[in-house]
Design an enzyme around this catalytic site. Structure first.
Site, short mmCIF file in Angstrom:
data_model
loop_
_atom_site.label_atom_id
_atom_site.label_comp_id
_atom_site.label_asym_id
_atom_site.label_seq_id
_atom_site.Cartn_x
_atom_site.Cartn_y
_atom_site.Cartn_z
N CYS A 112 0.81 -1.22 0.00
CA CYS A 112 0.00 0.00 0.00
C CYS A 112 0.84 1.27 0.00
O CYS A 112 0.38 2.31 -0.49
CB CYS A 112 -0.99 -0.01 1.17
SG CYS A 112 -0.26 0.20 2.81
N ASP A 113 2.07 1.23 0.51
CA ASP A 113 2.93 2.41 0.48
C ASP A 113 3.08 2.97 -0.93
O ASP A 113 3.22 4.18 -1.14
CB ASP A 113 4.34 2.08 1.00
CG ASP A 113 4.38 1.28 2.27
OD1 ASP A 113 3.41 0.53 2.53
OD2 ASP A 113 5.38 1.36 3.00
N ALA A 114 3.06 2.05 -1.90
CA ALA A 114 3.29 2.44 -3.29
C ALA A 114 2.25 3.43 -3.79
O ALA A 114 2.51 4.19 -4.74
CB ALA A 114 3.30 1.20 -4.18
N LEU A 115 1.08 3.45 -3.15
CA LEU A 115 0.02 4.34 -3.62
C LEU A 115 0.30 5.81 -3.30
O LEU A 115 -0.36 6.70 -3.85
CB LEU A 115 -1.32 3.91 -3.03
CG LEU A 115 -1.78 2.51 -3.42
CD1 LEU A 115 -3.13 2.19 -2.81
CD2 LEU A 115 -1.82 2.34 -4.94
N PHE A 116 1.26 6.07 -2.44
CA PHE A 116 1.77 7.43 -2.23
C PHE A 116 2.94 7.69 -3.15
O PHE A 116 3.09 8.79 -3.70
CB PHE A 116 2.22 7.60 -0.78
CG PHE A 116 2.81 8.95 -0.45
CD1 PHE A 116 2.00 9.97 0.04
CD2 PHE A 116 4.16 9.22 -0.62
CE1 PHE A 116 2.54 11.22 0.35
CE2 PHE A 116 4.70 10.45 -0.33
CZ PHE A 116 3.88 11.46 0.17
#
Length: 391
Positions: A182-186
């Site tokens: 989910c970090d990748a969505l930032f």
């Protein structure tokens, strides 16, 4: 005092008070919620102190407890996240030194992404490049980023988002050519969308929408309305047998949504989808904030690490304040969360400007010490300051 004047004031006290109260009502000073909003100058003082401290400590990272080698990477996600926050604060405050620091960073990096340019973590620095390019009206500054993105589009990956360890050492997992954590969505979508907006090429936003939806389908819990960090956490539980939803992981998503939404044209029907996701997450996150203003590192298990955590809190506070400022969230409902969130963050910045209580690099809730700091935590604080000061 003249006795006649004293007698006059006493006899007309009710009238005088009524006049004063009327003036307060007219000016808006008697509006109770406004009195609780942090003063813009007080917010600026905290933000400037934190920004100055971080910029003065970019040569030696001995104050970072873990992952110093990652912190030293000038193209990596740790520094990239700080500069996203600094860019936002610089644009809001119009601080010439901060604006120049962004140009200096881009020039030092030769406007290039990280070595693993296919990896979302090595793309987030491109958001700063795009912002500088927009201010300077100079698309040459995003040319290296465009080149990378065109290569990714030409060799698009379609593998599973299942999270398996990468034996080659090129990433944490074999799935990281896509947004399988989910970090990748930032880290990536706002960059892609910003480049698409600057160039007018719809292919970039089309890619974002398709890949983002795949991540939603895989990692978003439809009951809790929160994101798992990655597929390894579907069945894991905290020590108190709670689902594990990491504060900073969800903070990455929640803070990344405003950055993405701002890049999507108003007439694009896909904009509504991301606004709805933002509002859904906001409703869940508001309920999980603690009375001290902080969100627990493990969102559903506040007792697992019962100490402040500033990186997730910074991202949450930014998102909620942005939602109010942009009419997506009710001010009456969400302002108290923003106020307590900001007050918590401000209390974690010492007199020198160092931000404490930042969970170190990781993938799940972990122990936090009062002296722990990191660049992405300061970036989160500056994002929050940019919106809280607008209230």
């Amino acid at each position: 005092m003249n006795h006649f004047l004293l007698h006059y004031l006493r006899s007309h006290l009710v009238t005088v008070c009524a006049i004063l109260l009327g003036l307060l009502l007219i000016s808006g000073c008697a509006h109770k919620p406004a009195a609780t909003i942090p003063a813009a100058q007080a917010v600026a003082d905290v933000a400037n102190r934190a920004a100055d401290w971080q910029l003065a400590h970019m040569d030696n990272f001995d104050y970072v407890r873990t992952f110093r080698d990652h912190t030293e990477n000038p193209h990596g996600w740790i520094q990239g996240a700080f500069f996203v926050g600094l860019n936002r604060w610089a644009e809001h405050s119009q601080n010439a030194d901060y604006l120049q620091a962004l140009v200096i960073k881009g020039e030092a990096n030769k406007w290039k992404l990280g070595d693993k340019s296919w990896h979302a973590d090595d793309q987030v620095i491109g958001f700063t490049y795009a912002a500088v390019a927009a201010r300077k009206n100079d698309l040459s500054l995003i040319a290296p980023t465009q080149k990378v993105f065109k290569e990714i589009l030409a060799n698009r990956k379609t593998h599973s988002l299942e999270y398996n360890s990468d034996p080659t050492g090129q990433g944490e997992a074999t799935c990281q050519h896509r947004w399988c954590w989910c970090d990748a969505l930032f880290m990536a979508p706002p960059v892609w969308a910003a480049v698409g907006k600057l160039t007018g090429n719809p292919a970039y936003l089309n890619y974002v929408d398709e890949e983002y939806q795949a991540t939603i389908d895989y990692l978003f819990d439809k009951n809790e309305h929160l994101f798992y960090r990655d597929g390894r956490f579907f069945e894991r539980r905290s020590k108190n047998d709670k689902k594990i939803f990491w504060s900073r992981g969800n903070g990455w998503v929640f803070a990344g949504l405003p950055l993405l939404i701002e890049q999507i044209p108003a007439n694009d029907p896909r904009k509504q989808k991301y606004e709805n996701l933002f509002k859904t997450m906001a409703a869940s996150l508001r309920k999980l904030q603690q009375p001290n203003g902080f969100w627990p590192s493990s969102l559903l298990d506040k007792d697992e690490f019962n100490v402040p955590e500033t990186s997730g809190t910074g991202f949450m506070t930014f998102g909620l304040a942005w939602g109010i400022n942009n009419g997506l969230l009710s001010k009456a409902e969400y302002l108290p969360a923003v106020n307590t969130g900001w007050n918590g963050l401000a209390s974690a910045v010492d007199k020198t400007g160092k931000l404490g209580w930042v969970q170190q690099v990781g993938a799940s809730p972990e122990k936090i010490l009062p002296e722990d700091t990191q660049l992405y935590g300061v970036g989160a604080l500056l994002l929050a300051a940019s919106e809280v000061s607008k209230l």
